[in-house]
Design a protein around this motif. Structure first.
Motif, PDB file in Angstrom:
ATOM      1  N   TYR A  51      36.656  50.458  30.867  1.00  0.00           N
ATOM      2  CA  TYR A  51      35.363  50.132  31.692  1.00  0.00           C
ATOM      3  C   TYR A  51      35.105  51.476  32.565  1.00  0.00           C
ATOM      4  O   TYR A  51      36.102  52.200  32.940  1.00  0.00           O
ATOM      5  CB  TYR A  51      35.512  48.986  32.601  1.00  0.00           C
ATOM      6  N   GLY A  56      29.007  48.484  40.262  1.00  0.00           N
ATOM      7  CA  GLY A  56      30.075  47.266  39.321  1.00  0.00           C
ATOM      8  C   GLY A  56      30.781  48.293  38.305  1.00  0.00           C
ATOM      9  O   GLY A  56      30.359  49.187  37.991  1.00  0.00           O
ATOM     10  N   LEU A  57      31.465  47.294  37.429  1.00  0.00           N
ATOM     11  CA  LEU A  57      32.022  47.772  36.365  1.00  0.00           C
ATOM     12  C   LEU A  57      31.182  47.739  35.105  1.00  0.00           C
ATOM     13  O   LEU A  57      30.401  46.831  34.844  1.00  0.00           O
ATOM     14  CB  LEU A  57      33.346  47.193  35.880  1.00  0.00           C
ATOM     15  N   GLY A 105      38.685  30.312  28.884  1.00  0.00           N
ATOM     16  CA  GLY A 105      38.840  30.508  30.181  1.00  0.00           C
ATOM     17  C   GLY A 105      40.396  31.542  30.545  1.00  0.00           C
ATOM     18  O   GLY A 105      40.480  31.998  31.640  1.00  0.00           O
ATOM     19  N   PHE A 111      44.117  45.109  34.102  1.00  0.00           N
ATOM     20  CA  PHE A 111      43.575  46.554  34.482  1.00  0.00           C
ATOM     21  C   PHE A 111      44.817  47.637  34.422  1.00  0.00           C
ATOM     22  O   PHE A 111      45.677  47.140  35.080  1.00  0.00           O
ATOM     23  CB  PHE A 111      42.518  46.626  35.528  1.00  0.00           C
ATOM     24  N   THR A 159      32.556  31.137  30.433  1.00  0.00           N
ATOM     25  CA  THR A 159      33.550  31.551  31.233  1.00  0.00           C
ATOM     26  C   THR A 159      33.145  32.323  32.464  1.00  0.00           C
ATOM     27  O   THR A 159      32.451  33.330  32.121  1.00  0.00           O
ATOM     28  CB  THR A 159      34.713  32.000  30.487  1.00  0.00           C
ATOM     29  N   TYR A 166      34.524  34.428  36.222  1.00  0.00           N
ATOM     30  CA  TYR A 166      35.821  35.084  36.793  1.00  0.00           C
ATOM     31  C   TYR A 166      35.572  35.628  38.102  1.00  0.00           C
ATOM     32  O   TYR A 166      34.379  35.990  38.388  1.00  0.00           O
ATOM     33  CB  TYR A 166      36.316  36.085  36.046  1.00  0.00           C
ATOM     34  N   TYR A 206      37.412  38.431  40.485  1.00  0.00           N
ATOM     35  CA  TYR A 206      38.424  39.720  40.465  1.00  0.00           C
ATOM     36  C   TYR A 206      38.269  40.176  41.859  1.00  0.00           C
ATOM     37  O   TYR A 206      37.282  40.138  42.410  1.00  0.00           O
ATOM     38  CB  TYR A 206      38.031  40.857  39.423  1.00  0.00           C
ATOM     39  N   GLN A 255      39.305  43.803  43.957  1.00  0.00           N
ATOM     40  CA  GLN A 255      39.450  45.292  43.672  1.00  0.00           C
ATOM     41  C   GLN A 255      39.796  45.780  45.246  1.00  0.00           C
ATOM     42  O   GLN A 255      39.037  45.679  46.133  1.00  0.00           O
ATOM     43  CB  GLN A 255      38.380  46.176  43.501  1.00  0.00           C
ATOM     44  N   LYS A 308      41.507  50.763  44.609  1.00  0.00           N
ATOM     45  CA  LYS A 308      40.814  50.419  43.352  1.00  0.00           C
ATOM     46  C   LYS A 308      41.340  49.642  42.283  1.00  0.00           C
ATOM     47  O   LYS A 308      40.969  49.628  41.191  1.00  0.00           O
ATOM     48  CB  LYS A 308      40.389  51.792  42.646  1.00  0.00           C
ATOM     49  N   PHE A 309      42.563  49.082  42.672  1.00  0.00           N
ATOM     50  CA  PHE A 309      43.161  48.149  41.594  1.00  0.00           C
ATOM     51  C   PHE A 309      42.664  46.998  41.522  1.00  0.00           C
ATOM     52  O   PHE A 309      42.078  46.290  42.339  1.00  0.00           O
ATOM     53  CB  PHE A 309      44.594  47.908  42.189  1.00  0.00           C
ATOM     54  N   LEU A 310      42.251  46.590  40.216  1.00  0.00           N
ATOM     55  CA  LEU A 310      41.674  45.266  40.103  1.00  0.00           C
ATOM     56  C   LEU A 310      42.535  44.178  39.587  1.00  0.00           C
ATOM     57  O   LEU A 310      43.050  44.383  38.510  1.00  0.00           O
ATOM     58  CB  LEU A 310      40.405  45.554  38.934  1.00  0.00           C
ATOM     59  N   ILE A 364      42.833  39.814  38.452  1.00  0.00           N
ATOM     60  CA  ILE A 364      42.220  38.592  38.502  1.00  0.00           C
ATOM     61  C   ILE A 364      42.656  37.554  39.637  1.00  0.00           C
ATOM     62  O   ILE A 364      43.659  37.734  40.001  1.00  0.00           O
ATOM     63  CB  ILE A 364      42.479  37.974  36.926  1.00  0.00           C
ATOM     64  N   SER A 391      39.659  31.883  37.206  1.00  0.00           N
ATOM     65  CA  SER A 391      38.556  31.739  36.089  1.00  0.00           C
ATOM     66  C   SER A 391      38.401  30.230  35.935  1.00  0.00           C
ATOM     67  O   SER A 391      39.033  29.479  36.277  1.00  0.00           O
ATOM     68  CB  SER A 391      39.230  32.285  34.579  1.00  0.00           C
ATOM     69  N   PHE A 428      34.516  41.126  42.533  1.00  0.00           N
ATOM     70  CA  PHE A 428      33.708  41.075  41.654  1.00  0.00           C
ATOM     71  C   PHE A 428      33.667  39.835  40.859  1.00  0.00           C
ATOM     72  O   PHE A 428      34.709  39.481  40.340  1.00  0.00           O
ATOM     73  CB  PHE A 428      34.066  42.222  40.402  1.00  0.00           C
ATOM     74  N   ALA A 444      33.759  41.085  28.776  1.00  0.00           N
ATOM     75  CA  ALA A 444      33.403  40.539  30.032  1.00  0.00           C
ATOM     76  C   ALA A 444      32.159  41.295  30.591  1.00  0.00           C
ATOM     77  O   ALA A 444      32.327  42.753  31.033  1.00  0.00           O
ATOM     78  CB  ALA A 444      34.732  40.451  31.082  1.00  0.00           C
ATOM     79  N   PHE A 445      31.133  40.788  31.400  1.00  0.00           N
ATOM     80  CA  PHE A 445      29.917  41.262  32.041  1.00  0.00           C
ATOM     81  C   PHE A 445      30.448  41.201  33.591  1.00  0.00           C
ATOM     82  O   PHE A 445      30.781  40.060  34.158  1.00  0.00           O
ATOM     83  CB  PHE A 445      28.972  40.730  31.716  1.00  0.00           C
ATOM     84  N   PHE A 446      30.392  42.257  34.320  1.00  0.00           N
ATOM     85  CA  PHE A 446      30.676  42.294  35.869  1.00  0.00           C
ATOM     86  C   PHE A 446      29.313  42.438  36.661  1.00  0.00           C
ATOM     87  O   PHE A 446      28.379  42.963  36.231  1.00  0.00           O
ATOM     88  CB  PHE A 446      31.491  43.461  36.220  1.00  0.00           C
ATOM     89  N   GLY A 447      29.528  41.782  37.604  1.00  0.00           N
ATOM     90  CA  GLY A 447      28.444  41.745  38.782  1.00  0.00           C
ATOM     91  C   GLY A 447      28.653  43.220  39.553  1.00  0.00           C
ATOM     92  O   GLY A 447      29.651  43.971  39.205  1.00  0.00           O
ATOM     93  N   GLN A 448      27.736  43.504  40.539  1.00  0.00           N
ATOM     94  CA  GLN A 448      27.814  44.658  41.188  1.00  0.00           C
ATOM     95  C   GLN A 448      28.816  44.766  42.357  1.00  0.00           C
ATOM     96  O   GLN A 448      29.197  45.807  42.668  1.00  0.00           O
ATOM     97  CB  GLN A 448      26.347  45.191  41.826  1.00  0.00           C
TER      98      GLN A 448
END
Lengths: 117, 116
Positions: A36, A43-44, A101, A107, B31, B33, B35, B37, B41-43, B45, B48, B90, B105-109
């Motif tokens: 990513y 965002g990612l 789920g 990461f 699904t 989630y 997350y 950060q 910058k460590f991400l 979970i 979910s 996120f 997975a698709f992430f938001g901003q």
């Protein structure tokens, strides 16, 4: 349990030079692998992924990564970088058998790629 | 149309307050989630949900309470905010459903939460 190691926290590279960002993982189960990218204050975005089949996967903007099962690695490469590639790059894994789920991403700590003009 | 959208993008609040972050996805995924950060910058979970059901709760303090009114929405409510809660949160979604179904997975901003 899974873990991802990105040994290089920062990588400065001159524009048009090649780059390799390293990623190694540890897992007791088969995994999917992802890279990513996070541009500043954004965002990612998925850069590329390995699910199965050919171990070399490519993105539309010139990046490629190769899955090496014996070395448990998924290094990211680009033959010639541009200023616009400046970003944070995250390697991630998920359990192939997880479902409904449980498909969480684990990461690495990220590599900041800085392109020097 | 944005695939995964979060609001607000920035949130500055005082210690002890309660705040919520909202997330919506229009991808038809099952699904979703949350997350976190951190400042390095460590991400990681946090939670979910699959079809409105909590699946993963990754040892998050119970001041954090996710809620999924339907499979397209996943909100995060945080009570009694602490300085250590400052981070970027996120939201993400994925199709789920079994092997080779979870392609990405698709992430938001992201929502940058600052607790002062």
């Amino acid at each position: 349990a899974q873990s991802v190691t990105q040994l290089d926290s920062q990588v400065p590279v001159f524009e048009e030079a090649p780059v390799e960002l390293r990623c190694n993982y540890s897992s007791s189960v088969s995994v999917y692998l992802f890279w990513y990218v996070q541009y500043p204050n954004q965002g990612l975005q998925l850069l590329l992924k390995y699910l199965s089949g050919s171990t070399l996967v490519k993105s539309i903007n010139g990046f490629e990564a190769e899955f090496n099962k014996s070395q448990t690695s998924f290094h990211l490469r680009k033959p010639s970088v541009h200023i616009s590639d400046t970003a944070e790059y995250f390697c991630a894994v998920s359990d192939q058998w997880a479902n409904f789920g449980n498909e969480k991403l684990t990461f690495g700590t990220g590599t900041r790629l800085t392109i020097i003009p | 149309d944005t695939a995964v959208s979060q609001t607000p993008k920035y949130l500055v609040t005082q210690m002890g307050n309660d705040k919520s972050i909202k997330c919506e996805q229009n991808l038809g995924h099952d699904t979703m989630y949350w997350y976190k950060q951190d400042s390095k910058k460590f991400l990681k979970i946090m939670f979910s949900y699959n079809n409105k059901e909590l699946i993963i709760n990754e040892t998050v303090p119970n001041r954090f309470s996710p809620k999924s009114p339907d499979k397209a929405h996943l909100n995060l409510h945080i009570n009694s905010l602490e300085l250590g809660d400052s981070a970027v949160y996120f939201c993400a979604s994925s199709q789920g459903g079994g092997r080779y179904m979870n392609t990405e997975a698709f992430f938001g901003q992201g929502t940058r939460l600052t607790v002062v």
